[in-house]
Design an enzyme around this catalytic site. Structure first.
Site, PDB file in Angstrom:
ATOM      1  N   SER A 113       0.838  -1.199   0.000  1.00  5.75           N
ATOM      2  CA  SER A 113       0.000   0.000   0.000  1.00  5.75           C
ATOM      3  C   SER A 113       0.875   1.251   0.000  1.00  5.75           C
ATOM      4  CB  SER A 113      -0.922   0.015   1.226  1.00  5.75           C
ATOM      5  OG  SER A 113      -0.187   0.318   2.396  1.00  5.75           O
ATOM      6  N   SER A 164       0.801   3.744   2.227  1.00  8.89           N
ATOM      7  CA  SER A 164       0.773   4.443   3.516  1.00  8.89           C
ATOM      8  C   SER A 164       2.136   4.966   3.956  1.00  8.89           C
ATOM      9  CB  SER A 164       0.210   3.521   4.604  1.00  8.89           C
ATOM     10  OG  SER A 164       1.116   2.466   4.887  1.00  8.89           O
ATOM     11  N   LYS A 221       5.147   0.616   9.652  1.00  4.65           N
ATOM     12  CA  LYS A 221       4.919   2.028   9.966  1.00  4.65           C
ATOM     13  C   LYS A 221       6.188   2.597  10.607  1.00  4.65           C
ATOM     14  CE  LYS A 221       0.529   1.598   8.839  1.00  4.65           C
ATOM     15  NZ  LYS A 221      -0.026   2.202   7.608  1.00  4.65           N
ATOM     16  N   SER A 268      -3.102   6.842   5.724  1.00  3.70           N
ATOM     17  CA  SER A 268      -2.508   5.748   6.491  1.00  3.70           C
ATOM     18  C   SER A 268      -3.424   5.326   7.620  1.00  3.70           C
ATOM     19  CB  SER A 268      -1.150   6.192   7.063  1.00  3.70           C
ATOM     20  OG  SER A 268      -0.629   5.213   7.937  1.00  3.70           O
TER      21      SER A 268
END
Length: 267
Positions: A67, A69, A124, A231
């Site tokens: 993705s 994010s 993250k 995100s």
């Protein structure tokens, strides 16, 4: 798919057959003769499976970015390497730490098991460590009442799924010795309050339309994506427990769409 568990099962099966042949089955065969296929194949695969299992469990594990994010740091399609021992040596499958090494630090990019579904891996950036007070208001990040330094770096455009162009502003954000790039879309609200779910230690956080403040509990970490307005992260589903940590992302080793990204370090 629980790949570590599958690898462990294959390791036990092939290793068990290898040991059975060495100490029992071989005695009933003529010298230098081969055993049946169900013995020879596992014996051949066992060393390979053992090496792969050891490398993925204790040293380095590959992941693919699915993705956007973490744009602009990581792009969709990046294949990355994750250091499995820098945050402590853990038992495979059980993911229980048996030897501490280093503690996760603010600004590092971490892979972890998604708290709401541990079968999924998330990536993250670490924003808050145990004891920190994290505030994100009017798109300004503050840690322990100290605003995080941000320097504008112009505009950034990327294509989302569905061929939609997204225009954002790019900033350099500094956390101690760590410096990285983030994206902020000024047209997107600071918080989507409706997207905040119940999560453990939810009482440590307060929300409003302009942002939030969270006190990070012991044994947990607060994470956010570098693509701040695109995100799903700790703002919405809560803290990352220490036992969910997989490792530290440190390098991009492949990208089929952009070969210039091969070998880039992850900052």
């Amino acid at each position: 798919m629980n790949f570590p568990l599958i690898m462990l099962i294959l390791l036990v099966i092939t290793g068990g057959i290898s040991l059975l042949d060495r100490f029992a089955l071989r005695r009933h065969r003529a010298p230098e003769s081969q055993g049946p296929w169900w013995v020879e194949y596992p014996k051949s695969f066992f060393p390979v499976i053992l090496i792969v299992f050891f490398l993925r469990s204790f040293l380095v594990e590959p992941f693919k970015i699915p993705s956007g994010s973490m744009i602009p740091t990581l792009l969709v399609g990046d294949f990355i390497l994750v250091n499995k021992y820098t945050y402590g040596i853990r038992l495979p499958v059980a993911n229980v730490k048996i030897m501490p090494v280093n503690e996760p630090r603010r600004g590092e990019v971490m892979v972890f098991r998604y708290p709401e579904n541990p079968s999924m891996d998330y990536i993250k950036r670490i924003i808050g460590v145990p004891g920190d007070t994290v505030t994100y208001r009017d798109k300004q990040l503050t840690i322990n009442n100290i605003p995080v330094k941000m320097a504008s770096d112009g505009e950034y455009t990327y294509i989302e799924s569905g061929l939609n162009y997204v225009y954002s502003r790019r900033f350099h954000e500094s956390m101690g010795e760590q410096s990285h790039s983030i994206l902020i879309n000024p047209e997107v609200p600071d918080m989507h309050i409706a997207g905040v779910r119940p999560f453990p230690h939810r009482e440590n956080c307060s929300y409003n339309d302009r942002g939030f403040t969270c006190k990070v509990p012991e044994g947990n970490y607060f994470t956010m994506g570098d693509n701040r307005d695109s995100s799903s992260d700790s703002r919405y589903w809560g803290f990352v427990p220490e036992q969910n940590i997989v490792g530290k992302a440190f390098m991009i080793w492949w990208n089929f769409s952009d070969l210039t990204r091969i070998g880039l370090s992850i900052k």
